[in-house]
Write an enzyme that holds these catalytic residues in place. Structure first.
Site, mmCIF file in Angstrom:
data_model
loop_
_atom_site.group_PDB
_atom_site.id
_atom_site.type_symbol
_atom_site.label_atom_id
_atom_site.label_comp_id
_atom_site.label_asym_id
_atom_site.label_seq_id
_atom_site.Cartn_x
_atom_site.Cartn_y
_atom_site.Cartn_z
ATOM 1 N N LEU A 158 6.450 5.505 5.093
ATOM 2 C CA LEU A 158 6.825 4.788 6.317
ATOM 3 C C LEU A 158 8.079 3.936 6.160
ATOM 4 O O LEU A 158 8.594 3.411 7.155
ATOM 5 C CB LEU A 158 5.650 3.951 6.820
ATOM 6 C CG LEU A 158 4.650 4.794 7.618
ATOM 7 C CD1 LEU A 158 3.333 4.055 7.830
ATOM 8 C CD2 LEU A 158 5.225 5.228 8.962
ATOM 9 N N ALA B 61 0.856 -1.186 0.000
ATOM 10 C CA ALA B 61 0.000 0.000 0.000
ATOM 11 C C ALA B 61 0.895 1.240 0.000
ATOM 12 O O ALA B 61 2.074 1.162 0.369
ATOM 13 C CB ALA B 61 -0.922 0.017 1.211
ATOM 14 N N PHE B 62 0.342 2.371 -0.389
ATOM 15 C CA PHE B 62 1.191 3.544 -0.625
ATOM 16 C C PHE B 62 1.820 4.091 0.657
ATOM 17 O O PHE B 62 2.781 4.848 0.601
ATOM 18 C CB PHE B 62 0.390 4.647 -1.341
ATOM 19 C CG PHE B 62 -0.136 5.733 -0.449
ATOM 20 C CD1 PHE B 62 -1.292 5.556 0.273
ATOM 21 C CD2 PHE B 62 0.540 6.939 -0.335
ATOM 22 C CE1 PHE B 62 -1.778 6.547 1.096
ATOM 23 C CE2 PHE B 62 0.057 7.940 0.492
ATOM 24 C CZ PHE B 62 -1.104 7.745 1.207
ATOM 25 N N LYS B 63 1.305 3.691 1.820
ATOM 26 C CA LYS B 63 1.877 4.219 3.065
ATOM 27 C C LYS B 63 3.349 3.822 3.223
ATOM 28 O O LYS B 63 4.100 4.476 3.924
ATOM 29 C CB LYS B 63 1.040 3.776 4.251
ATOM 30 C CG LYS B 63 -0.361 4.394 4.145
ATOM 31 C CD LYS B 63 -1.107 4.464 5.431
ATOM 32 C CE LYS B 63 -2.341 5.333 5.317
ATOM 33 N NZ LYS B 63 -3.260 4.957 4.219
ATOM 34 N N ASP B 64 3.756 2.751 2.527
ATOM 35 C CA ASP B 64 5.171 2.375 2.537
ATOM 36 C C ASP B 64 6.071 3.501 2.004
ATOM 37 O O ASP B 64 7.217 3.617 2.422
ATOM 38 C CB ASP B 64 5.404 1.141 1.659
ATOM 39 C CG ASP B 64 4.824 -0.130 2.270
ATOM 40 O OD1 ASP B 64 4.740 -0.202 3.510
ATOM 41 O OD2 ASP B 64 4.459 -1.037 1.505
#
Ligand SMILES: *Cc1c(COP(=O)(O)O)cnc(C)c1O
Length: 496
Positions: free
Chosen positions: A118, A112-115
Site C-alpha cells: 500500500l 504491518a506488512f500491508k505497507d
C-alpha cells in the site's frame, strides 16, 4: 503483458496493467491475472543481489507492469520504500533457530506488512490515471477491521488525483488501531466510525459501490469510486518482490548458495501474501515448498489437505485478527492457474450459492505439489511467542507466531533440510497487550501507552516510532454515523 479475468480467461478483451490497477475487480467478478508468468534465471537473480530494495522492486515489477517505464517504476519504488520505512524495507532476521529465517515486513509507517504493497500501489494508481487518460479523481472507499484502513490511509494520503474515505466499526477495532486512524494526517483523507460491526461497514461500502445513483452523483463532482482491496493486482505484484529480495539477501550473507532451494512459510488470511510467494516460485526463484499457516479459523488448512472449501463453519475471533477470515479471495488466482477459467468460475459459483465447493482430484494433486498447510490454535500461539522469546530474545507478533509454529510442525514432519523463510507480518507492538499476556506479564489496569512501554522494558526493544508518537497526535476525525447506506453515502459525498 496482457491481463485477463480468472473467470473468463482469453475469451474477453485483454487489459493493460494500468487498466487493471485502476479497475480492481474484473467485470465478471473475477480477479485479474497476467497472461503468463515471466521467468527469471539464476543469473538474473544474481544480478539483483547488489541492488537496493527499491531498484530490485522496479526491476521485478517491470516484468509484470510492462506499460510503465523503468524510470516511472524506479521513482515509485524509491518514494514508496524510502524514509517512511525505518531503515531497510524488508530485512531478514537470522535470530530464530537453525533453519528459520524471519522476513520482517513491518518496518513501514503502519507497522504491518500491508505497507509493502500500500505504499507503492497509490503511486501506481496515480500513474495509471494518467496513462488511461482519466481526468476524474479516484475516490478510494475502504471498510476496515483495523490494519487495512490505516495502511491505505498512509498510502493514499496526499496522492494526486485521489481521495480516500475509510469506515471502521465503532466498537470493532482495537484502541491502538482506532488511534492510528483518527489521528491520520493528509489533505485528501476522511475517516468515519459507523455504529455497527465490520460486516455492517463492509455491506454499506459494497452497496455504495453497486449503486448507479451514487456513481452519477460522484461523477457530477468529477469523481469515480475505486478500491484498495487486496484483490487488486497492484497490491499483489509488489509482494512478489520481497521474496526474491529476501533470497538475494540470504545469498549475499552466504547463508545459502545461489541456486539453493528455500521453503517459505506465510501466515495467511486472504491468500494474497502466500500467492505472491507462489508466483515467485513459478518465475524461477529456487523455492521448495510453500507452507500456508492459519490460526483457529483453519478453512485453508482443510482445503489444502482435502480439496473441500467449506465456509459453513464457526467463526473465531483470535489474537491474530488479520487472519480471522472465512473467504480467502486470492485463492481464486491459484485455482485459475491450476484449473483454468472455466472450472474456476464453476467453483466460485458453487461457493456463492452454497458456501462450499470441492475441487477435482487433478487440481488438488497439483496444489499439493507445492503447498503444505498447518494451523495453530490460541494456546500454541501464546506458547510460541513465549518460547521464541525465551530462547532467542526475539518477539514475534501473534500472526508471525502462527507461522513459526506451522514452520516448526512442517520441519518436524518433513525434514527437507532447507532454510525456511517465515514471513513476519506485523510488529509485536501492534498487539502489545496479547504479547505481554502470552509472555506471562500482568497488564492489569494499564493504559495503551503504558502497555507499549511495558513491552519495551520487558523485551529491551524500542517502540516503533509511528506507534510511539501516536499519543501526542491531534485527533482529526471523531465523526460517527449510522450503519445504513444513506448515512455512509452522505459522508462519501461530503454532505456529512
Ligand atoms: C493482512 C494480514 C495477514 C494476511 O495476509 P493475506 O495476504 O490476507 O493472506 C497476515 N498478517 C497480518 C498482520 C496482516 O495484516
Amino acid at each position: 503483458m496482457n491481463y485477463y479475468s480468472t473467470r473468463s480467461g482469453k475469451t474477453t478483451a485483454p487489459k493493460t496493467s494500468a487498466e487493471v490497477i485502476k479497475q480492481g475487480l474484473a467485470e465478471d467478478g473475477g480477479l485479474f491475472m497476467p497472461e503468463s508468468i515471466p521467468s527469471i534465471t539464476i543469473d538474473y537473480i544474481e544480478s539483483l543481489c547488489p541492488l537496493t530494495y527499491p531498484k530490485r522492486a522496479a526491476k521485478v515489477l517491470g516484468l509484470f507492469l510492462t506499460d510503465y517505464t523503468e524510470s516511472e517504476l524506479e521513482d515509485c519504488a524509491k518514494a514508496a520504500y524510502g524514509d517512511n520505512f525505518d531503515g531497510y524495507a524488508a530485512p531478514v532476521s537470522k535470530l530464530v533457530g537453525e533453519d528459520l529465517r524471519v522476513l520482517e515486513l513491518w518496518h513501514g509507517p503502519t507497522c504491518a506488512f500491508k505497507d509493502m504493497a500500500l505504499q507503492i500501489m497509490p503511486r501506481l494508481l496515480s500513474l495509471a490515471l494518467k496513462k488511461t487518460g482519466e481526468n476524474r479523481t479516484a475516490h478510494i472507499l475502504v471498510a476496515t477491521s483495523g490494519d487495512t484502513g490505516k495502511a491505505a490511509l498512509e498510502g493514499y494520503k496526499d496522492v494526486e488525483q485521489v481521495k480516500i474515505t475509510v469506515f471502521y466499526p465503532e466498537d470493532g477495532v482495537s484502541n491502538m488501531q482506532k488511534r492510528q486512524m483518527i489521528t491520520q494526517e493528509g489533505k485528501n483523507v476522511n475517516v468515519c466510525a459507523i455504529k455497527g460491526n465490520f460486516d455492517d461497514a463492509q455491506t454499506g461500502v459494497k452497496q455504495i459501490f453497486a449503486d448507479k445513483n451514487t456513481a452519477e452523483k460522484l461523477s457530477e463532482k468529477n469523481m469515480f469510486l475505486s478500491s484498495a482491496n487486496s484483490i487488486n493486482w497492484g497490491r499483489l505484484a509488489p509482494q512478489v518482490v520481497y521474496y526474491i529480495s529476501a533470497y538475494c539477501d540470504l545469498v549475499a550473507e552466504k547463508d545459502i548458495k545461489l541456486g539453493e532451494k528455500v521453503d517459505i512459510t506465510v501466515p495467511t488470511g486472504n491468500f494474497g501474501n502466500i500467492f505472491a510467494a507462489y508466483i515467485a516460485k513459478l518465475m524461477g526463484l529456487p523455492v521448495g515448498r510453500l507452507i500456508c499457516a492459519s490460526n483457529k479459523n483453519n478453512i485453508l488448512t482443510d482445503f489444502l489437505n482435502t480439496g473441500v472449501y467449506d465456509r459453513n463453519r464457526a467463526f473465531y475471533t483470535t489474537m491474530s485478527p488479520s487472519m480471522d477470515i472465512l473467504i480467502s479471495s486470492n485463492l481464486e488466482r491459484l485455482l485459475y492457474l491450476v484449473a483454468g477459467p472455466e472450472r474456476t468460475k464453476g467453483y466460485m459459483q458453487k461457493l456463492s450459492e452454497t458456501g462450499r465447493y470441492e475441487v477435482d482430484a487433478d487440481v488438488l494433486a497439483a496444489i499439493k505439489e507445492n503447498f503444505s498447510a498447518y494451523y495453530c490454535d490460541e494456546d500454541n500461539c501464546a506458547e510460541t511467542i513465549k518460547g521464541i522469546f525465551g530462547k532467542y530474545s526475539y518477539l514475534t507478533d501473534p500472526h508471525t507466531a502462527v507461522a513459526v509454529y506451522a514452520a516448526e510442525q512442517f520441519i518436524k514432519e518433513n525434514k527437507t533440510g532447507l532454510k525456511n523463510i517465515v514471513a513476519s507480518t506485523a510488529s509485536p507492538y501492534k498487539f502489545a497487550a496479547d504479547e505481554l499476556k502470552s509472555l506471562g506479564v500482568n497488564t492489569y489496569g494499564l493504559g495503551d501507552e503504558d502497555i507499549l512501554k511495558k513491552l519495551s522494558d520487558y523485551s529491551k526493544t524500542p517502540i516503533p516510532a509511528p506507534l510511539a508518537t501516536l499519543f501526542t497526535k491531534e485527533v482529526r476525525f471523531s465523526g460517527s454515523v449510522g450503519k445504513d447506506k444513506e448515512s455512509m453515502e452522505k459522508v462519501v459525498l461530503g454532505q456529512e
